[in-house]
Design a protein around this motif. Structure first.
Motif, PDB file in Angstrom:
ATOM      1  N   VAL A 137      85.197  36.466 115.039  1.00 24.12           N
ATOM      2  CA  VAL A 137      86.029  37.606 114.633  1.00 24.12           C
ATOM      3  C   VAL A 137      85.234  38.489 113.670  1.00 24.12           C
ATOM      4  N   LEU A 138      84.528  37.884 112.741  1.00 27.68           N
ATOM      5  CA  LEU A 138      83.740  38.645 111.787  1.00 27.68           C
ATOM      6  C   LEU A 138      82.619  39.412 112.485  1.00 27.68           C
ATOM      7  N   PHE A 139      82.026  38.824 113.513  1.00 28.24           N
ATOM      8  CA  PHE A 139      81.005  39.531 114.283  1.00 28.24           C
ATOM      9  C   PHE A 139      81.570  40.851 114.800  1.00 28.24           C
ATOM     10  N   ASP A 140      82.783  40.819 115.333  1.00 29.61           N
ATOM     11  CA  ASP A 140      83.403  42.041 115.847  1.00 29.61           C
ATOM     12  C   ASP A 140      83.577  43.082 114.749  1.00 29.61           C
ATOM     13  N   ARG A 141      83.845  42.659 113.529  1.00 36.87           N
ATOM     14  CA  ARG A 141      84.011  43.582 112.412  1.00 36.87           C
ATOM     15  C   ARG A 141      82.675  44.212 112.020  1.00 36.87           C
TER      16      ARG A 141
ATOM     17  N   ASP B 297      97.467  38.040  98.424  1.00 37.78           N
ATOM     18  CA  ASP B 297      98.148  38.281  97.146  1.00 37.78           C
ATOM     19  C   ASP B 297      98.950  37.024  96.801  1.00 37.78           C
ATOM     20  N   ILE B 298      98.242  36.014  96.368  1.00 34.62           N
ATOM     21  CA  ILE B 298      98.805  34.676  96.178  1.00 34.62           C
ATOM     22  C   ILE B 298     100.002  34.673  95.226  1.00 34.62           C
ATOM     23  N   ASP B 299      99.919  35.432  94.135  1.00 32.73           N
ATOM     24  CA  ASP B 299     101.019  35.417  93.171  1.00 32.73           C
ATOM     25  C   ASP B 299     102.094  36.466  93.463  1.00 32.73           C
ATOM     26  N   GLY B 300     101.920  37.254  94.524  1.00 30.82           N
ATOM     27  CA  GLY B 300     102.941  38.205  94.950  1.00 30.82           C
ATOM     28  C   GLY B 300     103.171  39.364  93.999  1.00 30.82           C
ATOM     29  N   ASP B 301     102.150  39.711  93.200  1.00 26.21           N
ATOM     30  CA  ASP B 301     102.338  40.788  92.225  1.00 26.21           C
ATOM     31  C   ASP B 301     101.972  42.176  92.760  1.00 26.21           C
ATOM     32  N   GLY B 302     101.613  42.252  94.036  1.00 27.53           N
ATOM     33  CA  GLY B 302     101.263  43.548  94.624  1.00 27.53           C
ATOM     34  C   GLY B 302      99.796  43.904  94.507  1.00 27.53           C
ATOM     35  N   TYR B 303      98.990  42.950  94.024  1.00 22.73           N
ATOM     36  CA  TYR B 303      97.555  43.163  93.881  1.00 22.73           C
ATOM     37  C   TYR B 303      96.815  41.903  94.301  1.00 22.73           C
ATOM     38  N   VAL B 304      95.584  42.098  94.775  1.00 17.82           N
ATOM     39  CA  VAL B 304      94.678  40.982  95.015  1.00 17.82           C
ATOM     40  C   VAL B 304      93.637  41.050  93.906  1.00 17.82           C
ATOM     41  N   THR B 305      93.620  40.008  93.081  1.00 17.99           N
ATOM     42  CA  THR B 305      92.644  39.951  91.994  1.00 17.99           C
ATOM     43  C   THR B 305      91.286  39.528  92.546  1.00 17.99           C
ATOM     44  N   LYS B 306      90.265  39.720  91.739  1.00 24.61           N
ATOM     45  CA  LYS B 306      88.927  39.293  92.152  1.00 24.61           C
ATOM     46  C   LYS B 306      88.911  37.787  92.386  1.00 24.61           C
ATOM     47  N   GLU B 307      89.632  37.051  91.565  1.00 25.83           N
ATOM     48  CA  GLU B 307      89.708  35.595  91.740  1.00 25.83           C
ATOM     49  C   GLU B 307      90.371  35.240  93.075  1.00 25.83           C
ATOM     50  N   GLU B 308      91.478  35.907  93.387  1.00 23.53           N
ATOM     51  CA  GLU B 308      92.162  35.663  94.663  1.00 23.53           C
ATOM     52  C   GLU B 308      91.256  36.021  95.842  1.00 23.53           C
ATOM     53  N   PHE B 309      90.537  37.133  95.722  1.00 22.90           N
ATOM     54  CA  PHE B 309      89.648  37.564  96.800  1.00 22.90           C
ATOM     55  C   PHE B 309      88.475  36.601  96.956  1.00 22.90           C
ATOM     56  N   THR B 310      87.916  36.168  95.838  1.00 26.65           N
ATOM     57  CA  THR B 310      86.794  35.225  95.891  1.00 26.65           C
ATOM     58  C   THR B 310      87.229  33.923  96.557  1.00 26.65           C
ATOM     59  N   THR B 311      88.410  33.438  96.204  1.00 32.46           N
ATOM     60  CA  THR B 311      88.951  32.230  96.833  1.00 32.46           C
ATOM     61  C   THR B 311      89.115  32.452  98.333  1.00 32.46           C
ATOM     62  N   ALA B 312      89.638  33.615  98.708  1.00 34.21           N
ATOM     63  CA  ALA B 312      89.833  33.931 100.128  1.00 34.21           C
ATOM     64  C   ALA B 312      88.500  33.999 100.862  1.00 34.21           C
ATOM     65  N   ALA B 313      87.494  34.614 100.242  1.00 32.70           N
ATOM     66  CA  ALA B 313      86.181  34.704 100.891  1.00 32.70           C
ATOM     67  C   ALA B 313      85.583  33.314 101.090  1.00 32.70           C
ATOM     68  N   ARG B 314      85.689  32.484 100.089  1.00 33.20           N
ATOM     69  CA  ARG B 314      85.173  31.115 100.228  1.00 33.20           C
ATOM     70  C   ARG B 314      85.940  30.362 101.313  1.00 33.20           C
ATOM     71  N   ASP B 315      87.278  30.530 101.332  1.00 35.06           N
ATOM     72  CA  ASP B 315      88.080  29.916 102.394  1.00 35.06           C
ATOM     73  C   ASP B 315      87.606  30.383 103.764  1.00 35.06           C
ATOM     74  N   PHE B 316      87.424  31.692 103.888  1.00 36.19           N
ATOM     75  CA  PHE B 316      87.037  32.236 105.193  1.00 36.19           C
ATOM     76  C   PHE B 316      85.716  31.652 105.659  1.00 36.19           C
ATOM     77  N   PHE B 317      84.729  31.669 104.801  1.00 34.85           N
ATOM     78  CA  PHE B 317      83.402  31.249 105.215  1.00 34.85           C
ATOM     79  C   PHE B 317      83.185  29.744 105.211  1.00 34.85           C
TER      80      PHE B 317
ATOM     81  N   PRO C 219      94.545  30.389 103.331  1.00 33.77           N
ATOM     82  CA  PRO C 219      94.903  31.815 103.329  1.00 33.77           C
ATOM     83  C   PRO C 219      93.731  32.731 103.672  1.00 33.77           C
ATOM     84  N   GLY C 220      92.538  32.378 103.236  1.00 33.55           N
ATOM     85  CA  GLY C 220      91.370  33.221 103.489  1.00 33.55           C
ATOM     86  C   GLY C 220      91.017  33.385 104.949  1.00 33.55           C
ATOM     87  N   ASN C 221      91.584  32.545 105.812  1.00 30.42           N
ATOM     88  CA  ASN C 221      91.297  32.669 107.239  1.00 30.42           C
ATOM     89  C   ASN C 221      91.686  34.039 107.785  1.00 30.42           C
TER      90      ASN C 221
END
Length: 178
Positions: free
Chosen positions: A12-16, A141-161, A169-171
Motif C-alpha cells: 500500500v505504501l508503495f502505491d503512495r 487521534d488516540i485521545d480523541g481531542d481533535g489532534y494527532v500529537t507527534k507522540e501519537e504519530f510516532t507511535t502510528a509510524a512505528r506500528d505501520f512499519f 492503529p498505525g496500520n
C-alpha cells in the motif's frame, strides 16, 4: 522476515510513493511527493522546513538505491520495495524519520500537533480517499481531542512499519489495507 500483513502494508505504501503510477519508484516520484507537500503547506524553497524535508527525501532516495534497487536500474519495483522493508535499520533510520518530517510540515502552526484539516491536506497528496483519511485520523487521534500529537504519530509510524499486530492503529497510516 516480514509477515503477510507487513508485506500488505508495504505494498500500500508503495502505491503512495509511486506518484506517477508507472509501477516503479524513482527520484522523480520522491521529488513530486515532496513538492506537493511543500506546495500544500506553503513551504518556500530554501527555508529550514524545506531543507529538512528535501534532506530526508534525498536520504530516502539514496538509501532506497542502496537497499532496494537490486538490479541497479535506478528505479525501485514493487517487489524490490517490499523486500527492502524487511530491514529494521532502514525503517528506523530512513522511513520513520521521513514520515516524521512530513508530520512537521503538516504542523503548520508549530504547536506539536496536527489537526484533522492539516492531516487531511497532507494525506490527500498520497492518493488516500476522503473516507480513508477520515478513518485514519480518527484512529490516530488516540485521545480523541481533535489532534494527532507527534507522540501519537510516532507511535502510528512505528506500528505501520514494525508491528505485526493486525489491530495496531498505525496500520491505517497510509489508508485502508486490502
Amino acid at each position: 522476515m516480514a509477515t503477510a500483513l507487513q508485506n500488505q502494508k508495504f505494498s500500500v505504501l508503495f502505491d503512495r510513493f509511486d506518484a506517477d503510477q508507472n509501477g516503479k519508484i524513482d527520484q522523480t516520484d520522491i521529488d513530486l511527493i515532496v513538492q506537493g507537500w511543500c506546495t500544500t503547506f506553503e513551504i518556500a524553497p530554501g527555508t529550514p522546513k524545506w531543507r529538512t524535508m528535501v534532506g530526508h527525501a534525498n536520504k530516502l532516495w539514496q538509501d532506497l538505491l542502496g537497499h532496494a534497487d537490486t538490479d541497479g536500474d535506478k528505479e525501485v519495483s514493487r517487489e524490490e520495495w517490499v523486500n527492502s522493508m524487511d530491514k529494521p535499520e532502514f525503517l528506523e533510520d530512513v522511513l520513520i524519520p521521513f514520515a516524521l518530517a512530513t508530520y512537521e510540515l503538516a504542523d503548520t502552526d508549530g504547536d506539536g500537533r496536527v489537526s484533522r484539516e492539516e492531516m487531511d491536506r497532507a494525506q490527500q497528496h498520497s492518493g488516500m480517499s476522503p473516507e480513508d483519511r477520515a478513518q485514519s485520523f480518527a484512529v490516530l487521534d488516540i485521545d480523541g481531542d481533535g489532534y494527532v500529537t507527534k507522540e501519537e504519530f510516532t507511535t502510528a509510524a512505528r506500528d505501520f512499519f514494525l508491528s505485526t499486530d493486525a489491530n495496531a492503529p498505525g496500520n491505517l497510516l497510509a489508508g485502508k489495507l486490502g
